[in-house]
Every structure is written in C-alpha cells, then in structure tokens.
Scaffold this motif. Structure first.
Motif, PDB file in Angstrom:
ATOM      1  N   GLU A 235      37.060  36.215  40.362  1.00  0.00           N
ATOM      2  CA  GLU A 235      37.766  35.771  39.162  1.00  0.00           C
ATOM      3  C   GLU A 235      39.205  36.256  39.148  1.00  0.00           C
ATOM      4  OE1 GLU A 235      37.067  37.419  34.964  1.00  0.00           O
ATOM      5  OE2 GLU A 235      35.975  35.517  34.934  1.00  0.00           O
ATOM      6  N   SER A 236      39.434  37.473  39.625  1.00  0.00           N
ATOM      7  CA  SER A 236      40.791  38.026  39.619  1.00  0.00           C
ATOM      8  C   SER A 236      41.156  38.527  41.011  1.00  0.00           C
ATOM      9  CB  SER A 236      40.910  39.141  38.581  1.00  0.00           C
ATOM     10  OG  SER A 236      39.882  40.114  38.776  1.00  0.00           O
TER      11      SER A 236
ATOM     12  N   LYS B 227      29.924  36.733  40.972  1.00  0.00           N
ATOM     13  CA  LYS B 227      31.364  36.648  40.771  1.00  0.00           C
ATOM     14  C   LYS B 227      31.939  38.047  40.577  1.00  0.00           C
ATOM     15  CE  LYS B 227      32.772  35.126  36.826  1.00  0.00           C
ATOM     16  NZ  LYS B 227      33.042  34.204  35.695  1.00  0.00           N
TER      17      LYS B 227
ATOM     18  N   THR C 265      34.856  40.717  39.330  1.00  0.00           N
ATOM     19  CA  THR C 265      35.877  40.883  38.299  1.00  0.00           C
ATOM     20  C   THR C 265      36.436  42.292  38.393  1.00  0.00           C
ATOM     21  OG1 THR C 265      34.720  39.363  36.802  1.00  0.00           O
ATOM     22  CG2 THR C 265      36.392  40.807  35.844  1.00  0.00           C
TER      23      THR C 265
END
Length: 566
Positions: A283-284, A328, A330
């Motif tokens: 995500e980042s 995912k 993060t």
C-alpha cells in the motif's frame, strides 16, 4: 497426590490460568478493570490440611475497595460469579477505570487443628506410604555444563568483536565465546523427575492437556517433512508465526553466500504440510529485505507486525503491518522514539507489542551494543513508550528467547559477545516486574539464536542454538510449574543448527498426549543453510537424555592450532 492449585477463567476464549502462590497459603492474580461479566474460579488437588473444614473467602480488591465473590470449602472448590447478580462497587465496574484488581484467596495457616483434621492427616500420611511413586536419588557426578562438545572444527567470534550484527558464516579461530553460568548448574537432570520432598508445585491443568502419571517415558520422535514441491529457500535469521486460520507464515532471513533471501514470504499449511508463496501487495512502502527481525501476529486485527532487524550494516526501527487476509503491506507511521533493534524479542500482550533486548548501533569506539530495556508499541495509539519496570533486570543481551505462558514472559539465554548466557528470568506482565527464580535440574549450555516455543502443561521447549563456537543440537524442556529443567531425547537428532524457528501446533482433540512442534530452517555457522521442515512429537512424559556434554581440554585445542600452522 498433587498439591492444591487454583485456576481462574475470566474470558471464555482463553484457557484457565493458574493463580501463582505468592506466599505460604496465599494465591493471587491481577484482573483488569472494569471487572469481567463472569469469573469461574476452581481448585484442583489435595485440600490444604491446615484449613480443614473452614471456609476460605475468594475476594477482589481494588484501591482499598473489597468485594467478596464467594467461599471455598473442602466440599465446594469451585464458584461461578456473575456481575449482573451482584452489587459491584462503581469503581470496579466503571469503563473509565483502566486499572488492575487483585483476585486473592488466602488460606488460614495455624499451628492447631481439630481432631478431624488430625485424623485426615494421619490417613493421608498412610496413603502416601502405600503409594508406589518412585523417588530418584541424587547420584552420579555433576555434569559440567560450561563445556560444549567439540564436534568438528568450526569458526568462532574474533576477540575484537563486542556484539554480533547477526549470525555470520565465516569467523576466525583466534577467539572463543565465553560462557556465563547460573548458580544452579550443580543439580542433575534426574531431579526433574522427583525430589525426596516432592515437587513444590504441579503443572497447569486444562481441558486440552493432561499429565501422564506413572506412564513409561517416551522418546520424542522427529520426522523430516521436507517435500520436493515448492518450498522456501534455505535461510536463517528469519521469523515464523502462526495465524488464526491455521497457517504458519515465514518472513525474511539470510541464505547462501550471506545474501538476504528474495523469496521473503511463505505460508505453510500444518495439516497438508504444503508450502505456498502468496502474492503480496504494497500500500505504501514495501519492507526491505532483512534478518534478525520479529514477526508477531495480532489476532484482533488479523495482521502480522514486522519490526526491526538488520541488512548488512544497516539497522531498522520501522514497523510494517502485513494484512493476512488481503496479503498487503502497510508501513505504520508512529509517534514517539522508536528503538533501533535486531535479534530482539517481541511479544503481543493486551494488544500491545512488547520489545525486549536486542542489538542496536552505537557510536565509536564500540560499533554496537546490546540492550536490556523494555519498549512497548501500541498499534491503537500508534506510538512508542517505555513502562515503569520493577525488579532486577537481566543483563544486556540479544539472540535470546522470550516465551509467554499466561501472564509470565520467560527469557532464556542470549549473548553479549563474546559472553553467552544460560540464565532464566521471568517478567510478570501484570505488574511489569522481573524475577530470577531458583531452578531445579541442569540448565542447557549457554547459547543464543536457539529456537523456543510454548508446550502444554506450562512447559517451554528450547532447541539448538549457538554457544559462541559451535551450533548445537540438544533439546531441553523448562517446566514453569515446577521451575525445573530436563534434557530430552530426540530420535533421530536433527542436524546442529542456530538461527532457526520452532512453533507448537494447536491441539486437535482433548486426549492428545503429545505436542507437535515444527522446526524450520537455520544454519550451522560454518557456511551451511537449511530449508528442511522437521516435525517433532514431544510426549507429555518425555524420555530424558543423559548424554554428558564436554569439550576438549584447552591444551589439546592449542596443540591442534599449532599443528595447523606447521
């Protein structure tokens, strides 16, 4: 017959917790406020003779406020307390209160007993005489736990090094790790079975476990589950944790030619024993490849927190969250001063991540150092803080193990190079207080980078590790209930290794009489790395390993070195 022990259930989703016996006849445990809707308290074992037919109060105390939950008697040893049926003081039921109430059961200890009590004691003593429980006497010479077996020449730590930056395959032979021992090395393994006065306490009992009394000890059996199907690359310094959906997740590590592994994330199904490599999204910022980090599963948010670690000469203090449902990554933005750590321990307790020990970078002239501090990361408030700690802290260390049993965090081993440790410390997480108990039996050799996991009946498994000179292959169990060590037999014995990981699989039926432990990866500190998956079946009554571990005299090693030069 077992001594009397008291257990408490404050959450239907948790196992019964044994109340520690703080003093003679006093059992207590701390419970967070507001007090739960329901408490189930029960006792098991022989009713204390000094109490006889008297009633014993079960009570909660918080800020000088006293609440009686009920009474214990010899015939009534269990009670179910519900908050809705009682008048609870507001200070104990208010949501604004975030404290710790003390659950206490105090037995009367007097010098006089009734005639009935005396008769019971006489009958009890007669029964003890007729019991066929074997007693093991203290025979034989004391083992020297300070000298490891010299299996073959391996590299070791150079004298100039202060602390490790990680397990390093190539070391010079100019120096050798020193061992720092506890004061309890004079007790033999046979004392773990029985002492002449009996054991002081009994293991925890719950519906998932039962101790086999009087049964024949069984050898722990190891099976190699490594398949030809896709599997993780060989590695050490990785992390491995179990998730709610019965999946073991392996993250990171270092492999061949001291390269950090590129196939970072793998999943293992413990039932089918098959590996899968999930496609992970970001995500980042994707976490950099690393080793010496920790991965801790949060069952509430269903995610894994990856913290710290090292990459070559770089050190990390970042916290990444891996969502195991969406796979995912993060990067968490946190407040407060985050410590930089590698080869530390991380434990999730009451939805917070507790960090202890580890290596951190330090300015010249000493390039790095070890820590003995506790740092806490709160995912809810996304900030770091340090708690107020009581008791005598363990010495600074890294590469240790930290195993949680109930509210007790058991720290074993580790090193601050070139000194290896085999001492054991317990952190009471409720009151954040350190203690160093006096233990029975012979502790393992001093070591770091070993594997550990919690077993049934308040036991802890310790396997392998690195003693500053050699990779080790022995297996030990520490019983938190009896504060005793034992070395157990494994057949066949796994290859000596360190930097590996072990986890205990959940129980699948109530009458299961052994723990299954999975061991993955590791290295021998001589250039070899492993990707094998080993299943070890650990019986509740394991057979002891009486192998004496000694090393060559120093003079022989000096002669060998001189011959090599010639």
């Amino acid at each position: 017959m077992e001594e009397f022990n008291i257990f408490c259930i404050s959450d239907v989703n948790e196992h019964p917790k044994q109340l520690p016996r703080r003093e003679e006849g006093i059992y207590s445990q701390y419970i967070p406020t507001p007090v739960p809707e329901q408490l189930i308290i029960f006792g098991l074992g022989k009713w204390p003779s000094q109490v006889g037919e008297l009633e014993v109060e079960v009570a909660l105390t918080y800020k000088d406020v006293h609440l009686c939950l009920g009474m214990f008697t010899e015939q009534t040893r269990a009670l179910c307390w519900e908050r809705k049926h009682c008048e609870v003081p507001g200070i104990m039921s208010s949501e604004a209160e975030q404290g710790m109430a003390k659950l206490c059961i105090e037995f009367i200890t007097g010098s006089t007993n009734s005639q009935t009590d005396k008769a019971k004691e006489e009958n009890s003593s007669d029964k003890k005489i007729n019991e066929s429980t074997p007693k093991i006497s203290k025979k034989g010479k004391t083992k020297d736990a300070s000298k490891p077996v010299k299996q073959k020449r391996r590299s070791s730590i150079t004298k100039g090094e202060k602390t490790p930056t990680g397990p390093t395959p190539k070391r010079s032979r100019t120096g050798k790790g020193k061992a720092l021992h506890t004061d309890n090395d004079t007790t033999t393994d046979k004392e773990n079975i029985a002492t002449e006065n009996g054991l002081k306490s009994s293991p925890e009992t719950n519906k998932f476990t039962r101790m086999i009394e009087g049964g024949k000890p069984r050898v722990a059996i190891c099976k190699d589950l490594t398949s030809r199907a896709p599997h993780p690359s060989s590695r050490w310094g990785h992390s491995m944790c179990m998730t709610d959906n019965n999946t073991a997740v392996v993250i990171g590590g270092q492999g061949e030619r001291q390269q950090l592994v590129k196939d970072s994330v793998w999943c293992l199904n413990p039932v089918t024993r098959k590996w899968t490599c999930p496609e992970v999204f970001t995500e980042s910022q994707k976490p950099e490849y690393r080793m010496g980090h920790t991965a801790t599963y949060d069952p509430t948010l269903r995610c894994i927190y990856v913290y710290g670690g090292s990459k070559n000469q770089r050190w990390f203090h970042d916290v990444h969250m891996l969502d195991v449902q969406e796979w995912k990554w993060t990067l968490l933005k946190v407040a407060g001063k985050a410590p930089t750590r590698a080869y530390h321990s991380a434990t999730l307790y009451r939805n917070e991540l507790w960090i202890f020990g580890g290596v951190y970078p330090r300015p010249d002239p000493q390039p790095d150092g070890c820590s003995n501090e506790i740092h806490i990361f709160s995912p809810v408030s996304e900030n770091w803080y340090q708690p107020i700690v009581n008791g005598e802290k363990p010495l600074c260390r890294s590469g240790h193990s930290a195993t949680m049993i109930n509210d007790q965090l058991v720290i074993f081993g580790g090193w601050d190079a070139p000194i290896c440790y085999n001492d054991l410390h317990i952190l009471d997480m409720c009151v954040v207080e350190w203690s160093k108990p006096k233990v029975l039996g012979t502790p393992p050799l001093p070591r770091s980078w070993h594997a550990s996991c919690a077993l049934a009946n308040s036991r802890i498994l310790i396997h392998g590790g690195y003693d500053g000179n050699l990779a080790l292959e022995d297996t030990h169990i520490f019983n938190l209930g009896t504060l005793s060590w034992m070395r157990i037999r494994m057949d066949p014995t796994p290859t000596p290794r360190c930097g590996h990981q072990a986890l205990s699989l959940p129980y699948y039926h109530e009458n299961q009489e052994q723990d299954e432990v999975l061991i993955f990866g590791g290295g021998d500190n001589d250039g070899a790395f492993f990707h094998d998956l080993i299943s070890a079946s650990i019986p509740l009554n394991p057979a002891l390993d009486h192998t004496m571990t000694v090393s060559k005299p120093e003079i022989l090693e000096n002669i060998e070195n001189q011959m090599e030069v010639k």
